[in-house]
Design an enzyme around this catalytic site. Structure first.
Site, PDB file in Angstrom:
ATOM      1  N   GLU A 187      14.925 -15.109  -0.860  1.00 12.05           N
ATOM      2  CA  GLU A 187      15.407 -16.163   0.035  1.00 12.05           C
ATOM      3  C   GLU A 187      14.425 -17.327   0.107  1.00 12.05           C
ATOM      4  O   GLU A 187      14.808 -18.441   0.488  1.00 12.05           O
ATOM      5  CB  GLU A 187      15.607 -15.607   1.452  1.00 12.05           C
ATOM      6  CG  GLU A 187      16.762 -14.640   1.610  1.00 12.05           C
ATOM      7  CD  GLU A 187      16.783 -14.059   3.017  1.00 12.05           C
ATOM      8  OE1 GLU A 187      16.132 -14.637   3.918  1.00 12.05           O
ATOM      9  OE2 GLU A 187      17.442 -13.014   3.210  1.00 12.05           O
ATOM     10  N   ASP A 227       0.834  -1.193   0.000  1.00  8.82           N
ATOM     11  CA  ASP A 227       0.000   0.000   0.000  1.00  8.82           C
ATOM     12  C   ASP A 227       0.878   1.256   0.000  1.00  8.82           C
ATOM     13  O   ASP A 227       1.914   1.302   0.669  1.00  8.82           O
ATOM     14  CB  ASP A 227      -0.890  -0.029   1.252  1.00  8.82           C
ATOM     15  CG  ASP A 227      -1.907   1.084   1.288  1.00  8.82           C
ATOM     16  OD1 ASP A 227      -2.716   1.166   0.355  1.00  8.82           O
ATOM     17  OD2 ASP A 227      -1.894   1.859   2.258  1.00  8.82           O
TER      18      ASP A 227
END
Length: 520
Positions: free
Chosen positions: A247, A202
């Site tokens: 990751e 957002d």
């Protein structure tokens, strides 16, 4: 050949959690309600769902005022409910994206409560943007406006002011503070460890403000590359976030809500080590016009061509008037909004990239424009003193079944949190389910054809000649034809595959679209 990432061509369905499905009879949607309706999304044919905020919140701004980023608001369920929903979504073959709100917290967040209790200049206040006022302290530190009306500054009893680009209940964080950066890295990992597939960020361009906090002066707040938005520092932050996402296995992704002054600025967020996608809102903002739609497509596709990210397309969302209603203007001809919305879907799904659908558009829901003032909850309505309607009209709960409110959204006899129109019986999923001519059936058919064709569709398009009032393009074997005029136009040669309305031979009626398979 490297496989295409799932998000590159995905159809993502936005779930406004509070308005999707109510499982416990309190008049508000919840996670178990979503879980009970996953079959609807599977049958619709989308690839992923995006959940609006479900975190603990006072709901001063529909949940975009977060009090705790690592939990579920009790009105929406529990963390166990979230885990069950995610597991079921994955079992249905659906990915899940969740909203993250990093620009501001709720004023009920523990950090802000500590800041209020701490003295000026304290480490607790440095996590937010506190400043002394101008003109002896009685005026705001600068002339920045809130997006919801009024000043972007509120004054505390001790004389200091704090910044809130949105509602006063949404104090802006100081992203130059080490604690803030580390906290959100931990929040990302918390949800990634639970198995989410991505994040919608957002106010992604607004995190850093110009350190001088200088006045805008003659510049409008809509200048998006000034002191408030698109500061260069934000790119370093998203590089850090990208390393975290990378990751984890399973092609985790992030899409930013980014407003900029130009497509070149937008593309900077899409560098290979930054965000995977950004929303491109120009199609949502465009009028019903073939030249306007073509200009948007050319610009949007051009801006991402060198990034490898792919364009994103959206017609409606929880922040905008539903496009069925937008497309009724200015003609106000009965049914024209629905005809144009069906046609626009074929444009949306025919273009290269990913499509973001908003809940209820598959039912042809219009904007609810006659909500009573005492029912409205949007801070835009409240802060404008009722001068601006705000966004509640596109957030009215979904109608699932039955002839009257609550139309299966809540158990019978329960009043939903926003009132539902009396004439929505024909819009319910139940009413449209068995009707091959319904909007729901049309969406299912279009999404199924797109999925079937996708392996053959290249990432670029070829514009075809046609009248100025129409838009024709070819994408591999697919030809998309859209007629924005009232009068029929002759289509390019090809075999009709799916049409938004019946054809007149090789003529495409006004306010209609068709997919054709090109003659080989």
């Amino acid at each position: 050949m490297t496989p295409t990432p799932w998000w590159r061509d995905a159809v993502v369905y936005e779930v406004y959690v509070r308005s999707f499905a109510d499982s416990d009879g309190d008049g508000e949607g919840d996670l178990q309600g979503i879980r009970s309706r996953l079959g609807h999304l599977r049958d619709l044919g989308v690839d992923a769902l995006w959940l609006t905020p479900f975190y603990p919140s006072p709901l001063a701004d529909g949940g975009y005022d977060v009090a705790d980023y690592r939990d579920v608001d009790p009105r929406f369920g529990t963390l166990g409910d979230f885990d069950a929903l995610l597991a079921d979504a994955h079992a249905h073959g659906l990915r899940m994206i969740i909203d993250i709100v990093p620009n501001h917290t709720s004023d009920r967040h523990p950090w802000f409560r500590r800041a209020l209790a701490a003295p000026p200049g304290s480490p607790a206040r440095d996590r937010y943007l506190f400043r002394s006022g101008a003109n002896g302290g009685d005026d705001p530190p600068n002339d920045w406006p809130s997006a919801f009306g009024g000043s972007a500054w509120s004054r505390l009893p001790d004389g200091e002011w704090y910044l809130h680009l949105y509602a006063p209940e949404q104090p802006d964080l100081n992203w130059r503070n080490h604690d803030v950066r580390r906290e959100f890295e931990d929040i990302l990992r918390f949800w990634l460890d639970r198995g989410v597939d991505g994040f919608r960020i957002d106010v992604a361009a607004g995190l850093f403000k110009d350190e001088s906090l200088g006045d805008l002066g003659e510049r409008s707040r809509h200048v998006l590359n000034g002191p408030l938005y698109n500061r260069p520092e934000v790119h370093g932050l998203y590089r850090e976030w990208r390393r975290i996402l990378d990751e984890y296995g399973g092609e985790r992704m992030a899409i930013g809500e980014v407003w900029t002054d130009g497509q070149d600025d937008l593309a900077r967020y899409l560098r290979p080590d930054e965000l995977h996608q950004v929303f491109q809102f120009d199609l949502q903002m465009a009028p019903w016009s073939a030249p306007a739609f073509r200009a948007v497509a050319v610009s949007a596709l051009g801006s991402v061509a060198e990034t490898g990210a792919g364009a994103t397309w959206v017609l409606s969302s929880h922040d905008a008037v539903r496009h069925v209603t937008r497309y009724e203007q200015p003609e106000n001809v009965p049914g024209i909004g629905h005809a144009r919305a069906r046609a626009a879907l074929l444009l949306l799904l025919g273009l290269p990239g990913s499509a973001y659908l908003y809940q209820g558009e598959e039912l042809g829901l219009p904007e609810v424009t006659d909500l009573p003032g005492d029912a409205r909850q949007d801070p835009i309505w409240k802060r404008s003193g009722g001068a601006q309607a705000g966004r509640d009209g596109c957030r009215v709960p979904l109608p699932w079944s039955g002839k009257s409110e609550p139309y299966g959204f809540s158990p019978e006899g329960v009043d939903p949190w926003l009132p539902m129109p009396r004439d929505w019986a024909s819009f319910t999923v139940e009413a449209q389910e068995g009707d091959p001519g319904s909007t729901l059936s049309f969406y299912r058919d279009a999404l199924a054809e797109r999925r079937r064709l996708l392996p053959e569709l290249p990432a670029d398009i070829e514009w075809l000649d046609g009248p100025d009032t129409a838009l024709f393009f070819r994408r591999g074997p697919l030809i998309c034809a859209l007629n924005c005029d009232e009068n029929p136009v002759r289509m390019p040669p090809g075999k009709p595959l799916i049409t938004s309305t019946p054809l007149y031979g090789d003529l495409l009626p006004g306010n209609a679209a068709a997919w054709l398979i090109a003659s080989r």
